[in-house]
Design a protein around this motif. Structure first.
Motif, PDB file in Angstrom:
ATOM      1  N   ASN A 221      -5.660 -14.949  -4.629  1.00 56.77           N
ATOM      2  CA  ASN A 221      -5.155 -15.437  -3.335  1.00 56.77           C
ATOM      3  C   ASN A 221      -4.261 -14.439  -2.601  1.00 56.77           C
ATOM      4  OD1 ASN A 221      -6.467 -17.928  -3.676  1.00 56.77           O
ATOM      5  ND2 ASN A 221      -4.739 -18.763  -4.815  1.00 56.77           N
ATOM      6  N   VAL A 222      -4.451 -13.160  -2.875  1.00 61.63           N
ATOM      7  CA  VAL A 222      -3.710 -12.107  -2.180  1.00 61.63           C
ATOM      8  C   VAL A 222      -4.691 -11.110  -1.572  1.00 61.63           C
ATOM      9  CG1 VAL A 222      -2.128 -10.143  -2.435  1.00 61.63           C
ATOM     10  CG2 VAL A 222      -1.647 -12.291  -3.624  1.00 61.63           C
ATOM     11  N   LYS A 223      -4.455 -10.721  -0.322  1.00 62.69           N
ATOM     12  CA  LYS A 223      -5.235  -9.674   0.323  1.00 62.69           C
ATOM     13  C   LYS A 223      -4.287  -8.556   0.748  1.00 62.69           C
ATOM     14  CE  LYS A 223      -8.863 -12.749   2.098  1.00 62.69           C
ATOM     15  NZ  LYS A 223      -9.560 -13.270   3.299  1.00 62.69           N
ATOM     16  N   VAL A 224      -4.742  -7.332   0.607  1.00 61.38           N
ATOM     17  CA  VAL A 224      -3.930  -6.162   0.947  1.00 61.38           C
ATOM     18  C   VAL A 224      -4.608  -5.386   2.062  1.00 61.38           C
ATOM     19  CG1 VAL A 224      -2.946  -3.999   0.108  1.00 61.38           C
ATOM     20  CG2 VAL A 224      -3.022  -5.993  -1.397  1.00 61.38           C
TER      21      VAL A 224
ATOM     22  N   CYS B 101      -1.276 -10.336   2.780  1.00 62.21           N
ATOM     23  CA  CYS B 101      -1.645 -11.676   3.219  1.00 62.21           C
ATOM     24  C   CYS B 101      -1.800 -12.511   1.957  1.00 62.21           C
ATOM     25  CB  CYS B 101      -2.954 -11.635   4.008  1.00 62.21           C
ATOM     26  SG  CYS B 101      -3.510 -13.242   4.609  1.00 62.21           S
ATOM     27  N   SER B 102      -0.968 -13.537   1.797  1.00 60.62           N
ATOM     28  CA  SER B 102      -0.932 -14.278   0.539  1.00 60.62           C
ATOM     29  C   SER B 102      -0.661 -15.758   0.770  1.00 60.62           C
ATOM     30  CB  SER B 102       0.168 -13.691  -0.360  1.00 60.62           C
ATOM     31  OG  SER B 102       0.451 -14.537  -1.446  1.00 60.62           O
TER      32      SER B 102
ATOM     33  N   MET C 234       0.568 -12.414   7.663  1.00 62.53           N
ATOM     34  CA  MET C 234       0.728 -11.287   6.750  1.00 62.53           C
ATOM     35  C   MET C 234       2.153 -10.754   6.847  1.00 62.53           C
ATOM     36  SD  MET C 234      -1.505  -8.305   8.646  1.00 62.53           S
ATOM     37  CE  MET C 234      -1.012  -7.617  10.250  1.00 62.53           C
ATOM     38  N   PHE C 235       2.541 -10.020   5.809  1.00 62.36           N
ATOM     39  CA  PHE C 235       3.897  -9.495   5.710  1.00 62.36           C
ATOM     40  C   PHE C 235       3.878  -7.977   5.736  1.00 62.36           C
ATOM     41  CE2 PHE C 235       7.387  -7.914   2.966  1.00 62.36           C
ATOM     42  CZ  PHE C 235       8.466  -8.342   3.720  1.00 62.36           C
TER      43      PHE C 235
ATOM     44  N   GLU D 103      -5.832   3.655  -1.095  1.00 65.55           N
ATOM     45  CA  GLU D 103      -6.785   3.030  -2.001  1.00 65.55           C
ATOM     46  C   GLU D 103      -7.585   4.097  -2.735  1.00 65.55           C
ATOM     47  OE1 GLU D 103     -10.339  -0.358  -2.012  1.00 65.55           O
ATOM     48  OE2 GLU D 103      -9.347   0.209  -0.146  1.00 65.55           O
ATOM     49  N   LEU D 104      -7.667   3.945  -4.045  1.00 64.69           N
ATOM     50  CA  LEU D 104      -8.421   4.878  -4.875  1.00 64.69           C
ATOM     51  C   LEU D 104      -9.898   4.469  -4.932  1.00 64.69           C
ATOM     52  CD1 LEU D 104      -5.878   5.164  -7.839  1.00 64.69           C
ATOM     53  CD2 LEU D 104      -6.138   6.721  -5.890  1.00 64.69           C
TER      54      LEU D 104
END
Length: 212
Positions: free
Chosen positions: A141-144, A165-166, A195-196, A204-205
């Motif tokens: 439930n978390v998006k980055v 975004c969580s 979002m925060f 991002e790797l």
């Protein structure tokens, strides 16, 4: 608590011992207190003078059968190299020194990134021998989102500011509307969500993990 979704609880055996070495005002201290309650374990409150002495801390952990520890990266990195009897280490705060030494068999080391405003956001399980330790992938439930100065997504592999975004995102700051509007905003990538703005930067790797 969103922190529990990092997999910590699923790795805790009933009756396990925890050590609390973090200030109670720090969100990462929450699992130290509540996971033992949820699993029938114990929590050892470490005296402040021992917190600052790695040798004394190592002795205390082994003497009291503590097998779970949540601390900052430098402490975790140091204790992994010692025979403390610990089976699960969690590094919190995002930035963790290189883990060049092998991780003992049967031991789990996690690097967790989070803030009070949204709890835990990402988690990475170390393999040992990493020169660069990522903060991992988003938990449940978390998006980055990594955004540029115009709040547009950066290309994969490029550095961008971290936006979270969580479902666990806070409403805002108590009696501080200005700071709330500055940090909490509508998410243009997920309708109806907010979002925060963390103020942190990452990239991002190729593995999908994020590097702080």
């Amino acid at each position: 608590c969103e922190f529990f979704k990092t997999g910590i609880v699923s790795e805790v055996a009933s009756g396990s011992g925890f050590a609390c070495v973090l200030d109670f005002c720090f969100i990462a201290s929450v699992p130290d207190m509540f996971v033992p309650l949820m699993t029938g374990g114990t929590c050892r409150i470490v005296p402040e003078n021992i917190m600052r002495d790695v040798d004394a801390l190592s002795v205390l952990l082994k003497k009291n059968d503590v097998i779970h520890l949540i601390s900052v990266g430098q402490v975790v990195n140091t204790l992994v190299r010692r025979d403390c009897g610990l089976k699960c280490y969690v590094s919190t705060g995002g930035r963790m020194p290189a883990m060049k030494s092998p991780i003992p068999s049967g031991t789990t080391v996690r690097n967790v990134y989070g803030m009070t405003e949204f709890g835990a956001g990402l988690s990475y399980c170390l393999k040992g021998g990493e020169n660069l330790v990522p903060i991992g992938k988003p938990i449940l439930n978390v998006k980055v989102f990594l955004l540029d100065d115009s709040l547009l997504p950066v290309e994969k592999g490029q550095v961008g500011e971290v936006f979270i975004c969580s479902d666990g995102l806070a409403i805002g700051y108590w009696h501080n509307g200005y700071l709330t509007r500055e940090r909490f905003m509508d998410c243009p990538f997920d309708t109806g969500k907010r979002m925060f703005r963390t103020g942190d930067f990452a990239r991002e790797l190729p593995t999908g993990d994020f590097l702080f």
